[in-house]
Write an enzyme that holds these catalytic residues in place. Structure first.
Site, PDB file in Angstrom:
ATOM      1  N   HIS A 302       0.763  -1.214   0.053  1.00 32.82           N
ATOM      2  CA  HIS A 302      -0.114   0.022  -0.034  1.00 32.82           C
ATOM      3  C   HIS A 302       0.788   1.302   0.062  1.00 32.82           C
ATOM      4  CE1 HIS A 302      -3.221   2.945   1.029  1.00 32.82           C
ATOM      5  NE2 HIS A 302      -3.877   2.014   0.550  1.00 32.82           N
ATOM      6  N   ASP A 359      -7.968  -5.515  -0.033  1.00 29.59           N
ATOM      7  CA  ASP A 359      -8.362  -6.296  -1.237  1.00 29.59           C
ATOM      8  C   ASP A 359      -8.008  -7.697  -0.858  1.00 29.59           C
ATOM      9  OD1 ASP A 359      -9.855  -4.373  -2.436  1.00 29.59           O
ATOM     10  OD2 ASP A 359      -7.991  -3.621  -3.267  1.00 29.59           O
TER      11      ASP A 359
HETATM   12  N1  CMC Z   1       4.265  -7.813  -4.780  1.00 29.83           N
HETATM   13  C1  CMC Z   1       5.515  -7.603  -4.779  1.00 29.83           C
HETATM   14  N2  CMC Z   1       6.198  -6.551  -4.813  1.00 29.83           N
HETATM   15  C2  CMC Z   1       5.714  -5.296  -4.419  1.00 29.83           C
HETATM   16  C3  CMC Z   1       4.399  -5.352  -4.322  1.00 29.83           C
HETATM   17  C4  CMC Z   1       3.690  -6.519  -4.395  1.00 29.83           C
HETATM   18  N3  CMC Z   1       2.194  -6.543  -4.417  1.00 29.83           N
HETATM   19  N4  CMC Z   1       3.986  -4.145  -3.931  1.00 29.83           N
HETATM   20  C5  CMC Z   1       4.839  -3.361  -3.974  1.00 29.83           C
HETATM   21  N5  CMC Z   1       6.125  -4.015  -4.448  1.00 29.83           N
HETATM   22  C6  CMC Z   1       7.432  -3.645  -4.561  1.00 29.83           C
HETATM   23  C7  CMC Z   1       7.892  -2.878  -5.621  1.00 29.83           C
HETATM   24  O1  CMC Z   1       8.224  -3.798  -6.623  1.00 29.83           O
HETATM   25  C8  CMC Z   1       8.868  -1.968  -5.099  1.00 29.83           C
HETATM   26  O2  CMC Z   1       9.956  -2.628  -4.773  1.00 29.83           O
HETATM   27  P1  CMC Z   1      11.439  -1.961  -5.235  1.00 29.83           P
HETATM   28  O3  CMC Z   1      11.650  -1.108  -4.361  1.00 29.83           O
HETATM   29  O4  CMC Z   1      12.721  -2.919  -5.147  1.00 29.83           O
HETATM   30  O5  CMC Z   1      11.385  -1.441  -6.862  1.00 29.83           O
HETATM   31  C9  CMC Z   1       8.337  -1.622  -3.825  1.00 29.83           C
HETATM   32  O6  CMC Z   1       7.846  -2.679  -3.335  1.00 29.83           O
HETATM   33  C10 CMC Z   1       7.578  -0.543  -3.578  1.00 29.83           C
HETATM   34  O7  CMC Z   1       6.400  -0.524  -4.428  1.00 29.83           O
HETATM   35  P2  CMC Z   1       5.873   0.517  -5.470  1.00 29.83           P
HETATM   36  O8  CMC Z   1       5.011   0.151  -6.332  1.00 29.83           O
HETATM   37  O9  CMC Z   1       6.760   1.325  -5.691  1.00 29.83           O
HETATM   38  O10 CMC Z   1       4.780   1.227  -4.320  1.00 29.83           O
HETATM   39  P3  CMC Z   1       3.539   2.080  -4.596  1.00 29.83           P
HETATM   40  O11 CMC Z   1       3.198   2.667  -3.544  1.00 29.83           O
HETATM   41  O12 CMC Z   1       3.776   2.758  -5.863  1.00 29.83           O
HETATM   42  O13 CMC Z   1       2.379   1.192  -4.983  1.00 29.83           O
HETATM   43  C11 CMC Z   1       0.597  -0.440  -4.826  1.00 29.83           C
HETATM   44  C12 CMC Z   1       1.609   0.479  -4.050  1.00 29.83           C
HETATM   45  C13 CMC Z   1      -0.591  -0.841  -3.976  1.00 29.83           C
HETATM   46  C14 CMC Z   1       0.175  -0.147  -5.905  1.00 29.83           C
HETATM   47  C15 CMC Z   1       1.540  -1.648  -4.812  1.00 29.83           C
HETATM   48  O14 CMC Z   1       2.066  -2.243  -3.546  1.00 29.83           O
HETATM   49  C16 CMC Z   1       0.708  -2.996  -5.721  1.00 29.83           C
HETATM   50  O15 CMC Z   1       0.920  -2.936  -6.877  1.00 29.83           O
HETATM   51  N6  CMC Z   1       0.256  -4.002  -4.789  1.00 29.83           N
HETATM   52  C17 CMC Z   1      -0.603  -4.938  -5.499  1.00 29.83           C
HETATM   53  C18 CMC Z   1      -2.005  -4.273  -6.040  1.00 29.83           C
HETATM   54  C19 CMC Z   1      -2.834  -4.161  -4.902  1.00 29.83           C
HETATM   55  O16 CMC Z   1      -3.133  -4.986  -3.962  1.00 29.83           O
HETATM   56  N7  CMC Z   1      -3.463  -2.953  -4.961  1.00 29.83           N
HETATM   57  C20 CMC Z   1      -4.640  -2.487  -3.853  1.00 29.83           C
HETATM   58  C21 CMC Z   1      -4.268  -1.294  -2.992  1.00 29.83           C
HETATM   59  S1  CMC Z   1      -5.268  -1.334  -1.607  1.00 29.83           S
HETATM   60  C22 CMC Z   1      -6.875  -0.939  -2.217  1.00 29.83           C
HETATM   61  C23 CMC Z   1      -6.787   0.531  -2.679  1.00 29.83           C
HETATM   62  O17 CMC Z   1      -7.140   1.355  -2.013  1.00 29.83           O
HETATM   63  O18 CMC Z   1      -6.544   0.734  -3.975  1.00 29.83           O
END
Ligand code: CMC
Length: 425
Positions: A302, A359
């Protein structure tokens, strides 16, 4: 004395005002910075940018705190009804008994959809994703209920809240080729939705109180989450003074993506894939960690929560109790539990503060309730609607609000001369 911050650029010092929130959150106000320095601030994905001041929702991601208008999410999920929470978010205070009764009645008596509008559903293929139908139907409502007088916003807010559950249930009925079921005035909000989803003309249908309670909690947990992607979209569109329905439809589209509300559908698809592959968790944890593999653990991570998502904590318990009360045994729950356990002990997930989000468990509850996978994000939209409305209304009533218009740093080609097509080689 008011706090200020200093930025030094090319040897020149600039003093910037500092804004402090109710919970001592600190923001540096850079709105006049470009005017004095000529520079903008760059923050891709708005990870560190406050887009507005807001009184609606407070999150402390480090401590796992979520409050609507000051009320902890745990208390609301345990004691409140969804329409009560909707009233709180939109109007700022919990309703009195009389206000609640009148609000509930309004939400009931405006549930029906104009007969002409029902024909719109005929135009969609039966395979259409219900989010496509929801988004199109919500924007279409503006053609039936234009803003004509000073009270139009309040009337339209009630209409929208009341009718969206009907549109959502009809989108489902359309997808399975069953006739639409009319809303019933004697039923409360959640029960009415379940009735329109699951009743068929040939059989009597009694709403199961276990389903009604479970839905109530799920909708409350999704009702607001400050400046998330879809809410920011609603504010962005609303800032151009687009009408309520157009702004909400934009929010629905933003929610649809798998990184946001679409994640609940993706979680179940992922758990299904793991099950069909023999149930081995390690392979999928390794895939999620592999940077050359686009696979991610859906329902994990998140932008704001870096300790735990309080909604996920509530839903983990709720999933167990709902499945138990319904007598449903779902192997997905076991796979989800194992996945959570393995990931939470893994260095990759620990280092990056990746925890289950709201989720991760919601889809398991929706499945147990008999709601099909491609309706999950529609359920999220139903829950998030009061939050979107509250933010749209706050923006609309804020005399200092301006059209949202970010800047950029241009990295494209420098100036060059046009070359006629015949001379381009
Ligand atoms: N599985 C594997 N690696 C992950 C995941 C995951 N679900 N989420 C983040 N990471 C890694 C990412 O690859 C990155 O690694 P590095 O620093 O080595 O490059 C690090 O963690 C930080 O991730 P980010 O993508 O920069 O984080 P963000 O804040 O931009 O994205 C997120 C947040 C929720 C989009 C992301 O965690 C994700 O894609 N999660 C899976 C989708 C999901 O479950 N979404 C629902 C969110 S809750 C409901 C809502 O309010 O929408």
């Amino acid at each position: 004395m008011d706090k200020t911050a200093k930025v030094v650029l090319d040897g020149q010092e600039y003093e910037l005002p500092v804004v402090v929130g109710t919970e001592d959150e600190v923001g540096i106000d850079i709105s006049k910075f470009r005017g004095t320095s000529g520079a903008i601030t760059l923050d891709s994905g708005y990870a560190n940018t406050g887009s507005c001041k807001s009184e609606i929702c407070f999150i402390d991601g480090e401590k796992g705190i979520l409050r609507y208008r000051g009320y902890p999410i745990e208390q609301l999920a345990e004691h409140a009804k969804f329409p009560e929470v909707a009233y709180l978010l939109i109007n700022g205070e919990l309703p009195t008994a009389a206000q609640y009764e009148s609000f509930r009645q309004d939400l009931t008596y405006h549930s029906m959809i104009h007969e002409d509008m029902k024909k719109f559903f005929e135009g969609f293929r039966h395979t259409a994703h219900p989010m496509a139908i929801l988004s199109a139907m919500v924007t279409s409502l503006s053609s039936y209920y234009p803003e004509v007088d000073d009270d139009a916003d309040d009337h339209n807010i009630i209409r929208l809240l009341a009718k969206v559950k009907t549109v959502a249930a009809y989108a489902y009925k359309k997808s399975i080729g069953q006739p639409f079921v009319q809303p019933q005035n004697k039923l409360a909000y959640c029960a009415n939705f379940l009735h329109m989803m699951f009743a068929v003309p040939t059989e009597p249908y009694e709403v199961d109180p276990v389903l009604e309670d479970a839905l109530n909690v799920l909708l409350i947990l999704h009702a607001d989450h400050e400046q998330n992607c879809s809410t920011s979209t609603v504010r962005m569109v609303g800032s151009s003074q687009a009408n309520l329905y157009a702004s909400m439809s934009a929010g629905i589209s933003a929610l649809w993506g798998p990184l946001h509300g679409g994640a609940n559908q993706k979680v179940i698809e992922m758990l299904n894939m793991i099950q069909q592959d023999g149930g081995g968790i390690d392979k999928y944890v390794a895939k999620a960690k592999d940077k050359s593999d686009p696979f991610r653990l859906f329902g994990f991570g998140h932008r704001v929560y870096k300790n735990f998502d309080p909604r996920a904590t509530i839903l983990r318990k709720s999933a167990e109790s709902v499945l138990d009360r319904l007598g449903v045994h779902d192997p997905m729950l076991e796979i989800a539990r194992q996945l959570e356990e393995v990931a939470l002990k893994d260095e990759y997930f620990i280092e990056r503060n990746l925890y289950p989000n709201v989720d991760f468990y919601s889809g398991i509850i929706y499945r147990a309730m008999g709601i099909p996978t491609d309706m999950f994000t529609v359920m999220f939209a139903l829950g998030r609607l009061p939050g979107w409305i509250a933010h749209w209304k706050e923006l609309r009533n804020d005399p200092s609000s301006r059209i949202n218009r970010p800047r950029q740093i241009y990295t494209g080609a420098g100036e060059r001369d046009y070359v006629g097509i015949a001379d381009r080689g």
